[in-house]
Design an enzyme around this catalytic site. Structure first.
Site, PDB file in Angstrom:
ATOM      1  N   HIS A  99       0.831  -1.334  -0.046  1.00 50.79           N
ATOM      2  CA  HIS A  99       0.056  -0.076  -0.081  1.00 50.79           C
ATOM      3  C   HIS A  99       1.047   1.136  -0.047  1.00 50.79           C
ATOM      4  CE1 HIS A  99      -4.132  -1.618   1.199  1.00 50.79           C
ATOM      5  NE2 HIS A  99      -3.476  -2.464   0.503  1.00 50.79           N
ATOM      6  N   HIS A 266      -1.681 -12.220  -2.489  1.00 48.71           N
ATOM      7  CA  HIS A 266      -2.956 -12.839  -1.663  1.00 48.71           C
ATOM      8  C   HIS A 266      -2.662 -14.388  -1.377  1.00 48.71           C
ATOM      9  CE1 HIS A 266      -6.181  -9.662  -3.247  1.00 48.71           C
ATOM     10  NE2 HIS A 266      -5.196  -9.319  -2.383  1.00 48.71           N
TER      11      HIS A 266
END
Length: 724
Positions: A99, A266
């Site tokens: 992020h 993920h």
């Protein structure tokens, strides 16, 4: 202390000698006034390390092996105040680094992890960054230990990289060299919305998902890239695939890199939504002082561990979320999925049926298993035809997936650092990568004076010499350290054909300069810069000032093979106030466009002012227009622009949109013409203050010297080798 004496009385105790947070600002009174703050946002006065501190020098004393050992130990050193999922902080650290780097966008080069900006608003309080305050706080003991030898920016990205290594991935490499900022970035436009996660239609020009407003890369305010629940929270994996393709392309990623990064991100960790998101406390920037910079206090259960709430989705993607494997693709492609709701009410995909042993275990109790989940973005990798092909190949070839991901992760986390010359450390990959904009080393052993003499003897005019050098260097942007004069890409596609570079004029000038370079052994890049310097020296002499423009040889000439044409398209200038040029009319004012370019070039308001004044009298306007050329001695580096701009014997009258005539007050005779941008330097109170300094009788030499200093700064902006 008497409790009653501390009660508020209704009167403000501040004497109002200084303004902190109360009172009206100039912006409140005059919201449309030109705001120059973005040009001075990272003033050295805000840097506690001092102007003489060199991070590159400090890095030379960093014990990298010890640091990496400490980070490996941190991954499994679960803290009671914020316990690690399954005893491993890897997923949290990766999300923090993702992020940080993932806020980068190619259009203007802003965002990214290169400055440690995640520590400040708005990023520290974005809805998509819930709980990353905890990740940074977990890193604090390491930052404290290594002090100024390690920036937050480097630590955040390195923590994510080490997290992958600790879970089994062979990473591609890592480079130190990111320097911290010390206050929020005012120049970055994150969107016009006034509320978090506002409907995405506010940043799209139409129903076409490719119409996302430039320069944005995220689909909604407060998200890093796409909405995990689907477009505007409505599940539709095919539409989400469209969003992914746009947002990742604006992060410089192709389809294969997009699939790799999504799946690789993920493969480990989990989402958190085991509670009511509406009960979370204030974000860090607005939390109470006792929270000490942390936010999103969670009153549900323990408020941590299995009760953590971040995105609102809940669950892991894979059976073994603390190890690097191919479990993501096996899970995604080998099960049928249906839409369900998380405990927090978020839409997520769960398998229709799954073997008990394939379910991930609870983060606190391994005897409990839960369904895995997929976001809408994950499902897009299965239903979008192109993403599906890539996913199937990755599922069949774990080694290939790992290699592609490792390279994509390196690109994601280093894309905003600029050329390889800025990389520091023992783990810098030897391989040169096309997205690093490689430039071969240039020569320094040629006769600089001979090159200058040949240029001076040529048929090229002062305006041609200066404008060509300016056009070569002006592409530099300090946001992602791309562009600039090094490499002489102005002679290659796509730059040689850019409208703003006046291709016909450029080609004519390059023929002359390339022949001089070939005859003297200098690079074309150095010769172009020297051409500008020669033009300035001749112009200064014509103004009665003797000056030698500082020059450092060593620029190299790159090639077509080392230039990604599509990647350079985003650097094409569509406006340049320094040469009084707009490609077309824009909704944004010319002066605001000017500030944006100036900020990207790393210039101050004073430097902008002196450069404009000098370039005008040198006759460098695009197409040879005379707007703003307030002098009868064009080609001489005089302060005439400022003298005549501030002279009250003239009056200024509009005669067309954003164009003005400068008339003699007594006779009404038209003396000059000007653009709106020219007149801003006399109308804006701050810029006029600078203009008046240069208009003074005692500032003729100061003007030339300041112009030369600003010019050299632009020419050397991409000379990262000089910083060594």
């Amino acid at each position: 202390m008497d409790e009653n004496k501390t009660k508020p009385t209704g009167k403000c105790p501040v004497m109002h000698g200084g303004n902190t947070s109360t009172g009206s600002s100039n912006t409140d009174w005059w919201p449309n006034a030109l705001n120059l703050d973005i040009l001075h946002q990272h003033d050295t006065k805000t840097n506690p390390l001092g102007s003489d501190f060199s991070y590159r020098e400090a890095l030379k004393t960093l014990d990298v092996d010890a640091l990496k050992k400490d980070l490996h130990a941190l991954m499994t050193d679960s803290q009671e105040w914020w316990p690690a999922d399954w005893g491993h902080y890897g997923g949290l650290m990766i999300r923090m680094a993702w992020h940080s780097a993932g806020s980068y966008r190619t259009t203007d080069g802003r965002g990214g992890g290169g400055t440690g900006n995640q520590r400040f608003a708005p990023l520290n309080s974005w809805p998509d960054n819930v709980s990353l305050d905890k990740a940074r706080r977990l890193l604090w003991p390491i930052k404290r230990k290594y002090g100024n030898k390690l920036s937050w920016a480097d630590l955040i990205i390195l923590a994510g990289t080490i997290a992958y290594e600790s879970m089994g991935l062979k990473t591609f490499g890592f480079a130190f060299g990111r320097e911290d900022i010390w206050q929020p970035e005012k120049d970055t436009y994150w969107g016009a919305e006034k509320e978090w996660l506002a409907n995405s239609t506010e940043r799209y020009g139409s129903d076409d998902r490719t119409s996302l407003e430039n320069p944005l890369a995220a689909v909604q305010m407060g998200l890093i890239y796409v909405n995990p629940e689907g477009v505007d929270g409505k599940s539709d994996p095919l539409r989400t695939a469209q969003d992914m393709r746009v947002t990742f392309s604006r992060m410089a990623m192709n389809d294969e890199e997009t699939v790799a990064l999504t799946a690789g991100g993920h493969t480990v960790g989990k989402t958190h939504g085991n509670g009511d998101a509406s009960l979370l406390g204030a974000a860090p920037e607005s939390a109470d002082v006792e929270e000490q910079g942390l936010g999103w206090h969670n009153p549900t259960g323990s408020g941590k561990g299995r009760y953590t709430v971040t995105s609102g989705l809940e669950g892991a993607w894979t059976t073994h979320p603390t190890q690097w494997d191919n479990g993501f693709f096996q899970m995604l492609l080998n099960h049928e999925w249906e839409l369900r709701k998380s405990p927090a009410g978020a839409s997520q995909w769960e398998p229709v049926s799954i073997k008990e042993e394939d379910k991930p275990v609870d983060v606190e109790d391994p005897s409990i298993r839960y369904n895995p989940m997929m976001t809408d973005a994950d499902m897009a990798l299965k239903v979008d035809p192109e993403y599906r092909k890539i996913s199937e190949r990755f599922s069949r070839d774990q080694a290939y997936f790992s290699e592609v991901f490792a390279r994509a992760w390196f690109k994601l986390t280093h894309r905003d650092m600029g050329p390889k010359a800025r990389y520091v450390g023992p783990d810098v990959p030897q391989e040169d990568l096309l997205w690093q904009d490689p430039v071969p080393a240039g020569r320094t052993d040629y006769d600089v004076d001979l090159v200058k003499a040949r240029i001076a003897e040529s048929s090229l005019s002062i305006s041609e010499l200066v404008a060509t050098a300016w056009d070569s260097a002006r592409t530099f942007r300090g946001s992602d350290m791309r562009g600039g004069a090094n490499g002489a890409r102005i002679r290659l596609a796509p730059q040689k054909d850019w409208v703003g570079n006046e291709p016909a004029r450029l080609a004519r000038v390059l023929v002359v300069l390339e022949s001089i370079a070939a005859a003297t052994g200098a690079s074309v890049a150095d010769t172009i810069v020297l051409a500008g310097n020669v033009g300035i020296e001749k112009a200064a002499k014509a103004a009665g000032v003797q000056v030698t423009v500082p020059f450092a040889p060593g620029r190299g000439d790159t090639t077509d093979a080392l230039t990604d044409v599509e990647s350079f398209d985003v650097l094409e200038p569509i406006h340049d106030g320094y040469r009084n040029w707009l490609k077309k009319d824009y909704a944004v004012s010319v002066e605001e466009l000017m500030l944006d370019r100036t900020q990207l070039m790393g210039l101050t308001a004073n430097e902008m002012t002196v450069l404009v004044g000098g370039l005008r009298v040198l006759g460098t306007n695009y197409g040879g227009t005379k707007h703003g050329v307030f002098t009868d001695r064009e080609g001489a580096l005089t302060n005439d622009f400022f003298v005549n701009l501030t002279d009250m014997k003239y009056t200024w009258k509009p005669y067309r949109k954003d164009l003005y005539e400068i008339r003699d007050r007594k006779t009404g005779e038209v003396k000059w013409t000007a653009t709106r941008l020219d007149l801003v330097f006399g109308s804006n109170s701050i810029l006029r203050a600078y203009a008046e300094v240069y208009a003074q009788d005692d500032s003729k030499e100061k003007f030339v010297n300041d112009f030369v200093a600003a010019w050299v700064k632009v020419m050397n902006a991409d000379r990262f080798d000089l910083a060594e």
